[in-house]
Design a protein around this motif. Structure first.
Motif, PDB file in Angstrom:
ATOM      1  N   VAL A 114      14.526 -49.634 -36.019  1.00  8.99           N
ATOM      2  CA  VAL A 114      15.341 -48.419 -35.962  1.00  8.99           C
ATOM      3  C   VAL A 114      16.739 -48.740 -36.453  1.00  8.99           C
ATOM      4  CG1 VAL A 114      16.177 -46.552 -34.497  1.00  8.99           C
ATOM      5  CG2 VAL A 114      14.004 -47.677 -33.948  1.00  8.99           C
ATOM      6  N   GLN A 115      17.236 -47.869 -37.315  1.00 12.09           N
ATOM      7  CA  GLN A 115      18.606 -48.027 -37.798  1.00 12.09           C
ATOM      8  C   GLN A 115      19.196 -46.644 -38.038  1.00 12.09           C
ATOM      9  OE1 GLN A 115      19.039 -50.424 -41.319  1.00 12.09           O
ATOM     10  NE2 GLN A 115      21.261 -50.623 -41.063  1.00 12.09           N
ATOM     11  N   ALA A 116      20.218 -46.315 -37.235  1.00  7.47           N
ATOM     12  CA  ALA A 116      20.943 -45.048 -37.389  1.00  7.47           C
ATOM     13  C   ALA A 116      20.001 -43.839 -37.393  1.00  7.47           C
ATOM     14  CB  ALA A 116      21.792 -45.074 -38.668  1.00  7.47           C
ATOM     15  N   GLY A 117      19.078 -43.809 -36.453  1.00 12.14           N
ATOM     16  CA  GLY A 117      18.181 -42.672 -36.334  1.00 12.14           C
ATOM     17  C   GLY A 117      17.023 -42.659 -37.308  1.00 12.14           C
ATOM     18  N   ARG A 118      16.950 -43.662 -38.160  1.00  7.97           N
ATOM     19  CA  ARG A 118      15.828 -43.766 -39.099  1.00  7.97           C
ATOM     20  C   ARG A 118      14.888 -44.872 -38.628  1.00  7.97           C
ATOM     21  NH1 ARG A 118      20.094 -42.055 -42.171  1.00  7.97           N
ATOM     22  NH2 ARG A 118      19.605 -40.397 -43.691  1.00  7.97           N
ATOM     23  N   TYR A 144      10.569 -42.465 -40.913  1.00 11.70           N
ATOM     24  CA  TYR A 144      10.837 -41.183 -40.282  1.00 11.70           C
ATOM     25  C   TYR A 144      12.308 -41.083 -39.916  1.00 11.70           C
ATOM     26  CZ  TYR A 144       5.770 -40.934 -39.813  1.00 11.70           C
ATOM     27  OH  TYR A 144       4.429 -40.896 -40.084  1.00 11.70           O
ATOM     28  N   ASP A 145      12.883 -39.920 -40.184  1.00  8.68           N
ATOM     29  CA  ASP A 145      14.258 -39.635 -39.797  1.00  8.68           C
ATOM     30  C   ASP A 145      14.207 -38.744 -38.563  1.00  8.68           C
ATOM     31  OD1 ASP A 145      16.890 -38.833 -39.502  1.00  8.68           O
ATOM     32  OD2 ASP A 145      17.229 -38.529 -41.650  1.00  8.68           O
ATOM     33  N   LEU A 146      14.686 -39.240 -37.450  1.00 10.81           N
ATOM     34  CA  LEU A 146      14.588 -38.486 -36.202  1.00 10.81           C
ATOM     35  C   LEU A 146      15.459 -37.242 -36.198  1.00 10.81           C
ATOM     36  CD1 LEU A 146      14.369 -41.334 -33.529  1.00 10.81           C
ATOM     37  CD2 LEU A 146      12.548 -40.124 -34.740  1.00 10.81           C
ATOM     38  N   GLU A 147      16.370 -37.115 -37.143  1.00 15.83           N
ATOM     39  CA  GLU A 147      17.131 -35.873 -37.265  1.00 15.83           C
ATOM     40  C   GLU A 147      16.231 -34.712 -37.670  1.00 15.83           C
ATOM     41  OE1 GLU A 147      20.320 -35.098 -36.639  1.00 15.83           O
ATOM     42  OE2 GLU A 147      20.581 -37.106 -35.801  1.00 15.83           O
ATOM     43  N   HIS A 148      15.079 -35.021 -38.237  1.00 12.29           N
ATOM     44  CA  HIS A 148      14.158 -33.992 -38.708  1.00 12.29           C
ATOM     45  C   HIS A 148      12.971 -33.784 -37.765  1.00 12.29           C
ATOM     46  CE1 HIS A 148      16.163 -33.559 -42.628  1.00 12.29           C
ATOM     47  NE2 HIS A 148      16.362 -34.887 -42.557  1.00 12.29           N
ATOM     48  N   LEU A 149      13.029 -34.398 -36.583  1.00 14.24           N
ATOM     49  CA  LEU A 149      11.971 -34.210 -35.583  1.00 14.24           C
ATOM     50  C   LEU A 149      12.118 -32.825 -34.962  1.00 14.24           C
ATOM     51  CD1 LEU A 149       9.646 -35.368 -33.888  1.00 14.24           C
ATOM     52  CD2 LEU A 149      11.371 -36.412 -32.398  1.00 14.24           C
ATOM     53  N   ARG A 150      11.011 -32.079 -34.906  1.00 15.16           N
ATOM     54  CA  ARG A 150      11.088 -30.687 -34.465  1.00 15.16           C
ATOM     55  C   ARG A 150      10.143 -30.332 -33.324  1.00 15.16           C
ATOM     56  NH1 ARG A 150      15.087 -31.243 -36.483  1.00 15.16           N
ATOM     57  NH2 ARG A 150      16.074 -30.169 -38.239  1.00 15.16           N
ATOM     58  N   SER A 151       9.079 -31.085 -33.096  1.00 16.44           N
ATOM     59  CA  SER A 151       8.108 -30.658 -32.083  1.00 16.44           C
ATOM     60  C   SER A 151       7.405 -31.848 -31.456  1.00 16.44           C
ATOM     61  CB  SER A 151       7.070 -29.718 -32.696  1.00 16.44           C
ATOM     62  OG  SER A 151       6.256 -30.407 -33.633  1.00 16.44           O
ATOM     63  N   ALA A 238      15.359 -35.316 -26.048  1.00 12.64           N
ATOM     64  CA  ALA A 238      14.292 -35.940 -25.265  1.00 12.64           C
ATOM     65  C   ALA A 238      13.114 -36.304 -26.164  1.00 12.64           C
ATOM     66  CB  ALA A 238      13.846 -35.001 -24.151  1.00 12.64           C
ATOM     67  N   MET A 239      12.830 -35.476 -27.177  1.00 13.64           N
ATOM     68  CA  MET A 239      11.772 -35.809 -28.137  1.00 13.64           C
ATOM     69  C   MET A 239      12.081 -37.134 -28.833  1.00 13.64           C
ATOM     70  SD  MET A 239      11.114 -32.223 -30.142  1.00 13.64           S
ATOM     71  CE  MET A 239      10.871 -30.661 -29.299  1.00 13.64           C
ATOM     72  N   ARG A 240      13.307 -37.261 -29.269  1.00 14.97           N
ATOM     73  CA  ARG A 240      13.698 -38.484 -29.971  1.00 14.97           C
ATOM     74  C   ARG A 240      13.594 -39.696 -29.054  1.00 14.97           C
ATOM     75  NH1 ARG A 240      19.100 -35.569 -32.416  1.00 14.97           N
ATOM     76  NH2 ARG A 240      18.035 -34.287 -33.999  1.00 14.97           N
ATOM     77  N   SER A 245      10.708 -44.550 -27.307  1.00 16.13           N
ATOM     78  CA  SER A 245      10.050 -45.277 -26.217  1.00 16.13           C
ATOM     79  C   SER A 245       8.707 -45.818 -26.658  1.00 16.13           C
ATOM     80  CB  SER A 245       9.870 -44.357 -25.001  1.00 16.13           C
ATOM     81  OG  SER A 245      11.107 -44.048 -24.407  1.00 16.13           O
ATOM     82  N   TYR A 246       7.983 -45.027 -27.454  1.00 15.80           N
ATOM     83  CA  TYR A 246       6.715 -45.520 -27.986  1.00 15.80           C
ATOM     84  C   TYR A 246       6.945 -46.730 -28.889  1.00 15.80           C
ATOM     85  CZ  TYR A 246       3.370 -41.937 -26.465  1.00 15.80           C
ATOM     86  OH  TYR A 246       2.530 -41.149 -25.728  1.00 15.80           O
ATOM     87  N   VAL A 247       7.963 -46.642 -29.736  1.00 17.69           N
ATOM     88  CA  VAL A 247       8.259 -47.765 -30.637  1.00 17.69           C
ATOM     89  C   VAL A 247       8.636 -49.004 -29.832  1.00 17.69           C
ATOM     90  CG1 VAL A 247       9.758 -48.564 -32.504  1.00 17.69           C
ATOM     91  CG2 VAL A 247       8.963 -46.187 -32.477  1.00 17.69           C
ATOM     92  N   ASP A 248       9.465 -48.813 -28.801  1.00 15.39           N
ATOM     93  CA  ASP A 248       9.861 -49.951 -27.964  1.00 15.39           C
ATOM     94  C   ASP A 248       8.648 -50.569 -27.267  1.00 15.39           C
ATOM     95  OD1 ASP A 248      12.500 -49.639 -28.655  1.00 15.39           O
ATOM     96  OD2 ASP A 248      13.045 -48.526 -26.842  1.00 15.39           O
ATOM     97  N   THR A 249       7.740 -49.715 -26.775  1.00 12.10           N
ATOM     98  CA  THR A 249       6.552 -50.224 -26.096  1.00 12.10           C
ATOM     99  C   THR A 249       5.670 -51.014 -27.055  1.00 12.10           C
ATOM    100  OG1 THR A 249       6.592 -48.357 -24.552  1.00 12.10           O
ATOM    101  CG2 THR A 249       4.518 -49.575 -24.749  1.00 12.10           C
TER     102      THR A 249
END
Length: 344
Positions: A114-118, A144-151, A238-240, A245-249
């Protein structure tokens, strides 16, 4: 002259019975541990489990076998205690590993940075399934850019009892892509899932990230499971946090493998722990274990759309037939979200 009080010996006899009954869980656990983990073939494992069960039954019956003398009873108790300590010591030598001959669909481990939300994810699964044994294996690197996470959608897959389900979480982005995270057993090539085996260190734990066309279609179109998709009400931050959390796990399991456990470390309990870290105070509930009942739990706590009856949400959530019809098509994620018209 010394007189005895009626029932004076009831106390020792009572506690002896309690001690006997306490051996039952240990006897059952030992049989399971030896059956699933004893380093021998099926015959050897069966013999070891049967021997432990017979020894346990003998100890439970020691008053009749050893007679009234305390010395004989103590000998039985001491022998069983020594055997139990040896069994527990052996059990603790069994350690999880990332180095086994894994089944193809869990052969590679997810890793992320992860780097700056990407987020860069290595080993995202994107298989093309024709049957459980006929497939084209593809492992991809995705960004994936977490700024574009929607659902966020909760996907439940059931195959027998409705109260027991496998829980997956799908993240949707504004470019139409969906990525599913699934906490699963990491089975070896010769293994198949077993609820009982999951209680006895039979499987390691893994986090799979996969395309919806892969992980949803294989459960509906190939294995014939019932699959339900529920949109989850969750703030974007919370979505982000849940995605990360999945990535960390996944990264944690890559560094230090863990055993899967049917009750305490499974597809639902780990998600609950992740979400609870984001939403403190989320209560524990039996429906965390009976994950087929999760829609009721989420509905009660505002995680689903409460403006509609839960029965209507269940009806729209049933995506099995839509997924089977969509098959391996580019519009798979769109097609499975086409809700059916309400009944007349």
């Amino acid at each position: 002259m010394k007189t005895s009080t009626p029932g004076a010996s009831a106390g020792p006899r009572f506690w002896a019975r309690v001690a006997h009954l306490a051996l039952l869980p240990l006897a059952a656990w030992g049989c399971g541990a030896l059956w699933f983990q004893f380093p021998a073939g099926a015959v050897g494992r069966g013999a070891a489990a049967a021997a432990w069960g017979a020894f346990s039954l003998a100890v439970l019956a020691w008053p009749a076998l050893a007679g009234p003398g305390r010395r004989g009873r103590r000998a039985w108790a001491a022998g069983y205690a020594l055997a139990a300590i040896t069994l527990l010591g052996w059990w603790h030598t069994l350690q999880p590993s990332n180095d086994r001959l894994w089944a193809d669909d869990v052969q590679r481990m997810l890793q992320g940075s992860v780097q700056a939300g990407r987020v860069r994810l290595d080993n995202v699964r994107n298989f093309e399934w024709r049957s459980d044994t006929d497939y084209t294996a593809r492992w991809e690197t995705r960004n994936y850019d977490l700024e574009h996470l929607r659902s966020v959608d909760m996907i439940l897959s059931t195959w027998g009892m409705p109260a027991i389900a496998h829980t997956l979480v799908s993240f949707g982005f504004d470019d139409g892509r969906h990525l599913v995270f699934s906490v699963e057993i990491r089975k070896e090539r010769t293994e198949a899932f077993s609820e009982l085996g999951g209680l006895f260190k039979q499987f390691e734990l893994s986090v799979v990230a996969a395309d919806e066309r892969d992980i949803v279609f294989v459960r509906t179109g190939v294995r014939g499971e019932r699959v339900f998709l529920y949109p989850v009400q969750m703030p974007v931050p919370a979505m982000r946090a849940l995605f990360l959390s999945y990535v960390d796990t996944a990264n944690s399991l890559h560094r230090a493998p863990r055993f899967y456990h049917t009750l305490t470390a499974n597809c639902t309990t780990l998600v609950y722990r992740m979400v609870r870290a984001i939403v403190p105070g989320l209560p524990a509930d039996y429906r965390i274990v009976l994950s087929g009942l999760l829609p009721e739990y989420l509905y009660e706590h505002g995680g689903l759309d409460t403006s509609r009856p839960l029965a209507a949400l269940r009806r729209d959530a049933d995506i099995g037939e839509r997924a089977r019809q969509a098959g391996n098509t580019p519009n798979f994620s769109t097609d499975i979200r086409q809700t059916r018209p309400p009944p007349p």
